[in-house]
Design a protein around this motif. Structure first.
Motif, PDB file in Angstrom:
ATOM      1  N   ASN A  48      41.257  -1.839  17.898  1.00 24.24           N
ATOM      2  CA  ASN A  48      41.754  -2.210  19.219  1.00 24.24           C
ATOM      3  C   ASN A  48      40.691  -1.913  20.271  1.00 24.24           C
ATOM      4  O   ASN A  48      39.554  -1.563  19.943  1.00 24.24           O
ATOM      5  CB  ASN A  48      43.066  -1.479  19.541  1.00 24.24           C
ATOM      6  N   ARG A  49      41.041  -2.032  21.531  1.00 23.60           N
ATOM      7  CA  ARG A  49      40.075  -1.867  22.623  1.00 23.60           C
ATOM      8  C   ARG A  49      39.816  -0.401  22.923  1.00 23.60           C
ATOM      9  O   ARG A  49      39.960   0.050  24.059  1.00 23.60           O
ATOM     10  CB  ARG A  49      40.596  -2.542  23.890  1.00 23.60           C
ATOM     11  N   SER A  50      39.453   0.369  21.926  1.00 28.40           N
ATOM     12  CA  SER A  50      39.302   1.808  22.171  1.00 28.40           C
ATOM     13  C   SER A  50      38.380   2.447  21.151  1.00 28.40           C
ATOM     14  O   SER A  50      38.077   1.884  20.095  1.00 28.40           O
ATOM     15  CB  SER A  50      40.669   2.500  22.145  1.00 28.40           C
ATOM     16  N   LEU A  51      37.963   3.632  21.501  1.00 33.59           N
ATOM     17  CA  LEU A  51      37.171   4.507  20.643  1.00 33.59           C
ATOM     18  C   LEU A  51      37.827   5.871  20.692  1.00 33.59           C
ATOM     19  O   LEU A  51      38.268   6.322  21.757  1.00 33.59           O
ATOM     20  CB  LEU A  51      35.731   4.579  21.154  1.00 33.59           C
ATOM     21  N   TYR A  52      37.903   6.546  19.554  1.00 35.98           N
ATOM     22  CA  TYR A  52      38.565   7.848  19.489  1.00 35.98           C
ATOM     23  C   TYR A  52      37.535   8.911  19.106  1.00 35.98           C
ATOM     24  O   TYR A  52      36.726   8.707  18.197  1.00 35.98           O
ATOM     25  CB  TYR A  52      39.701   7.824  18.470  1.00 35.98           C
ATOM     26  N   ILE A  53      37.577  10.029  19.813  1.00 38.19           N
ATOM     27  CA  ILE A  53      36.618  11.109  19.581  1.00 38.19           C
ATOM     28  C   ILE A  53      37.372  12.418  19.345  1.00 38.19           C
ATOM     29  O   ILE A  53      38.278  12.779  20.106  1.00 38.19           O
ATOM     30  CB  ILE A  53      35.668  11.286  20.793  1.00 38.19           C
ATOM     31  N   TRP A  54      37.002  13.116  18.269  1.00 37.31           N
ATOM     32  CA  TRP A  54      37.513  14.467  18.009  1.00 37.31           C
ATOM     33  C   TRP A  54      36.322  15.414  17.950  1.00 37.31           C
ATOM     34  O   TRP A  54      35.268  15.073  17.395  1.00 37.31           O
ATOM     35  CB  TRP A  54      38.272  14.512  16.682  1.00 37.31           C
ATOM     36  N   SER A  55      36.468  16.613  18.514  1.00 36.28           N
ATOM     37  CA  SER A  55      35.378  17.588  18.505  1.00 36.28           C
ATOM     38  C   SER A  55      35.965  18.988  18.517  1.00 36.28           C
ATOM     39  O   SER A  55      37.025  19.236  19.114  1.00 36.28           O
ATOM     40  CB  SER A  55      34.470  17.387  19.726  1.00 36.28           C
ATOM     41  N   ASP A  56      35.274  19.905  17.861  1.00 36.02           N
ATOM     42  CA  ASP A  56      35.668  21.318  17.923  1.00 36.02           C
ATOM     43  C   ASP A  56      34.621  22.139  18.684  1.00 36.02           C
ATOM     44  O   ASP A  56      34.561  23.359  18.543  1.00 36.02           O
ATOM     45  CB  ASP A  56      35.869  21.899  16.522  1.00 36.02           C
ATOM     46  N   GLU A  57      33.812  21.465  19.495  1.00 38.68           N
ATOM     47  CA  GLU A  57      32.742  22.134  20.242  1.00 38.68           C
ATOM     48  C   GLU A  57      33.034  22.190  21.740  1.00 38.68           C
ATOM     49  O   GLU A  57      32.153  22.460  22.542  1.00 38.68           O
ATOM     50  CB  GLU A  57      31.419  21.405  19.997  1.00 38.68           C
ATOM     51  N   TRP A  58      34.263  21.895  22.129  1.00 41.48           N
ATOM     52  CA  TRP A  58      34.634  21.928  23.536  1.00 41.48           C
ATOM     53  C   TRP A  58      34.739  23.375  24.008  1.00 41.48           C
ATOM     54  O   TRP A  58      35.345  24.209  23.341  1.00 41.48           O
ATOM     55  CB  TRP A  58      35.965  21.204  23.725  1.00 41.48           C
ATOM     56  N   GLU A  59      34.170  23.680  25.153  1.00 43.54           N
ATOM     57  CA  GLU A  59      34.228  25.036  25.704  1.00 43.54           C
ATOM     58  C   GLU A  59      35.463  25.190  26.570  1.00 43.54           C
ATOM     59  O   GLU A  59      35.683  24.432  27.517  1.00 43.54           O
ATOM     60  CB  GLU A  59      32.971  25.333  26.528  1.00 43.54           C
ATOM     61  N   GLY A  60      36.294  26.176  26.224  1.00 43.28           N
ATOM     62  CA  GLY A  60      37.502  26.443  26.992  1.00 43.28           C
ATOM     63  C   GLY A  60      37.218  27.208  28.267  1.00 43.28           C
ATOM     64  O   GLY A  60      36.065  27.475  28.640  1.00 43.28           O
ATOM     65  N   GLU A  61      38.280  27.590  28.960  1.00 44.73           N
ATOM     66  CA  GLU A  61      38.134  28.276  30.239  1.00 44.73           C
ATOM     67  C   GLU A  61      37.474  29.633  30.093  1.00 44.73           C
ATOM     68  O   GLU A  61      36.779  30.112  30.997  1.00 44.73           O
ATOM     69  CB  GLU A  61      39.516  28.440  30.893  1.00 44.73           C
ATOM     70  N   ALA A  63      40.569  16.192  21.577  1.00 41.31           N
ATOM     71  CA  ALA A  63      40.648  14.844  21.031  1.00 41.31           C
ATOM     72  C   ALA A  63      40.943  13.887  22.174  1.00 41.31           C
ATOM     73  O   ALA A  63      41.866  14.128  22.964  1.00 41.31           O
ATOM     74  CB  ALA A  63      41.727  14.755  19.957  1.00 41.31           C
ATOM     75  N   GLU A  64      40.147  12.815  22.267  1.00 43.18           N
ATOM     76  CA  GLU A  64      40.259  11.899  23.391  1.00 43.18           C
ATOM     77  C   GLU A  64      40.314  10.451  22.918  1.00 43.18           C
ATOM     78  O   GLU A  64      39.672  10.080  21.925  1.00 43.18           O
ATOM     79  CB  GLU A  64      39.085  12.065  24.355  1.00 43.18           C
ATOM     80  N   CYS A  65      41.084   9.652  23.657  1.00 44.14           N
ATOM     81  CA  CYS A  65      41.115   8.207  23.485  1.00 44.14           C
ATOM     82  C   CYS A  65      40.291   7.598  24.616  1.00 44.14           C
ATOM     83  O   CYS A  65      40.553   7.873  25.788  1.00 44.14           O
ATOM     84  CB  CYS A  65      42.538   7.670  23.561  1.00 44.14           C
ATOM     85  N   ILE A  66      39.280   6.807  24.265  1.00 40.80           N
ATOM     86  CA  ILE A  66      38.377   6.237  25.263  1.00 40.80           C
ATOM     87  C   ILE A  66      38.519   4.723  25.248  1.00 40.80           C
ATOM     88  O   ILE A  66      38.323   4.078  24.217  1.00 40.80           O
ATOM     89  CB  ILE A  66      36.910   6.638  24.969  1.00 40.80           C
ATOM     90  N   GLY A  67      38.857   4.157  26.392  1.00 39.26           N
ATOM     91  CA  GLY A  67      39.027   2.718  26.488  1.00 39.26           C
ATOM     92  C   GLY A  67      37.694   1.994  26.599  1.00 39.26           C
ATOM     93  O   GLY A  67      36.776   2.472  27.269  1.00 39.26           O
TER      94      GLY A  67
END
Length: 476
Positions: A412-425, A433-437
């Motif tokens: 579909n019109r999207s790209l999906y990204i998963w990562s475990d390297e995101w820095e929290g607060e 995990a993000e859905c990118i249009g």
């Protein structure tokens, strides 16, 4: 993510150069090279698709039955490739039986390989970047063409043109599955000595599906066709170290096999959707992942938001919904009396350092990510995360540089990204995990990373675009 404009392609033939400075595209019988930073055209060549003399001599169409208007005037390009140093480019036309080689820094330099009566299925570069392998039709032979010496070497009776061959990690040896006297055999060839045969031995298989070299280059895993669940571990000298067949033996055989990057483990996916993990010490199962409708506790569950594309109008990004377990999956039951036409991605892939394993199961819209301990941790593999989607998964791919970054597409019109390297607060690393249009009328059917892990090629049926990370973390 920043997205480029849409560009046309032929047969999904688009590739980043090894250094990720250029992108190569095939459009019918034309090659186009663009710079990745500006996407301006740097080079373009028209493939001389005049059929080789042998193809012309053999192709004598009947004037009454031939339909000249149904055939393209210029046969299209069927395969492309970069040499390892990005200096040379090959383009092959299987229909014309021709391979042409171009030099990136010299637009006038070119070389042409005319295949003989054996025909052409595809052409690929070898690891040295100065030799080309041409696979013939009907499994007749593999022709090794050297650009340095201009000499051709012939290897008879390859079993498959699309699998059943591999180079050792250092490029020194080339292994090829062959069929001699109705028996599966494997030939080992020395690439530094004009592909002189080093060893040639029979395989214990009766109908080889494929084989895979370990990352260390010491072992070979070879497995039977889909009717038998049997896998063999062999040395490069041909000695069989282990035969693996679970008890009771499943109805159908093996779908995918993937070596751990260290060579210490081997993952096996069967048609029963169980993943067996063998260790390289005993070649016995150390753990098995089985399809389960109920997820165990401690698993992070991400679900694609409903109708998010309509809400965002295909622009920007939105986070997955994070669910609390336990969660029940709707599994597809396997009917062994019917042909296997299960939808979804059929991949078994480790991340860069082997701490994460991507595996499909009987839920075609779900990606399963398993966590494996590092060297200093206790060996307790477990299901770590689930990614739930609205549409069937078509492809997923780990970032070649970053250890915990996964890209997925669902047509579909999207790209999906998963990562475990995101820095929290608090500065700790956590999952996201993000859905990118994709801001265009575009259905993402295939994806591939650039060598530096900073860009992605997104392909639909007739067009493609590229997506690049934005340094400041913004997305558009």
């Amino acid at each position: 993510m920043d997205f480029t404009e849409l560009y046309t392609h032929t047969a999904y033939l688009v590739a980043f150069s090894p250094g990720a400075h250029f992108i190569l595209t095939a459009a019918q019988d034309r090659l186009i090279v663009r710079r990745t930073e500006t996407f301006q055209i740097s080079r373009t060549w028209l493939l001389d698709s005049t059929p080789s003399e042998s193809i012309s001599a053999l192709g004598k169409p009947n004037s009454k039955s031939s339909r000249p208007h149904s055939e393209p005037k210029h046969p299209p390009i069927s395969s492309i490739g970069w040499s390892c140093d990005s200096e040379y480019i090959l383009a092959a036309s299987a229909k014309a039986g021709v391979v042409q080689v171009f030099k990136l820094r010299d637009e006038d330099w070119k070389a042409r390989i005319d295949c003989g009566a054996e025909g052409l299925t595809k052409a690929i570069w070898t690891p040295d970047g100065r030799t080309i392998l041409c696979f013939s039709e009907w499994g007749l032979r593999v022709t090794v063409w050297s650009l340095v010496t201009g000499i051709a070497t012939y290897i008879q009776f390859p079993l498959y043109p699309d699998r059943g061959y591999a180079f050792r990690a250092d490029g020194r040896y080339f292994a090829l599955a062959e069929r001699h006297k109705s028996k599966d055999t494997l030939g080992l060839y020395d690439t530094s000595d004009s592909y002189r045969i080093v060893r040639h031995f029979a395989l214990p298989t009766s109908s080889l599906a494929s084989f895979s070299l370990s990352p260390t280059g010491n072992h070979i895993s070879a497995w039977e066709g889909p009717l038998e669940y049997k896998l063999y571990i062999l040395t490069l000298a041909g000695h069989c170290l282990k035969k693996f067949a679970p008890e009771p033996e499943p109805v159908l055989g093996i779908r995918e096999v993937a070596w751990h990057p260290s060579g210490m483990f081997l993952a096996i996916l069967g048609f029963d959707d169980k993943v067996q993990i063998l260790d390289a010490l005993s070649w016995s199962p150390v753990t098995t992942f089985e399809p389960a409708s109920k997820t165990p506790s401690g698993v992070v569950i991400w679900r694609e938001p409903s109708r998010w594309l309509e809400t965002t109008e295909g622009r920007g990004f939105i986070s997955y919904e994070k669910l609390r377990g336990p969660y029940t999956l709707a599994l597809n039951k396997v009917d062994h009396t019917k042909p296997n036409l299960k939808p979804g991605v059929v991949q078994l892939e480790w991340n860069q350092i082997g701490t994460l394993l991507l595996s499909p199961e009987t839920a075609p819209t779900t990606a399963h990510i398993y966590k494996f301990p590092e060297a200093n941790e206790n060996f307790v593999p477990r299901l770590r995360s689930l990614l739930l989607h609205s549409h069937t998964l078509l492809q997923a791919s780990w970032n070649p540089v970053r250890k915990g970054s996964l890209a997925l597409c669902c047509g579909n019109r999207s790209l999906y990204i998963w990562s475990d390297e995101w820095e929290g607060e608090l500065g700790e690393q956590e999952e996201m995990a993000e859905c990118i249009g994709v801001p265009a009328e575009f259905d993402t059917r295939e994806i591939s990373w650039s060598g530096d892990g900073k860009g992605l090629i997104l392909l639909s049926k007739e067009t493609f675009c590229c997506a690049f990370e934005v340094e400041d973390g913004a997305a558009s």
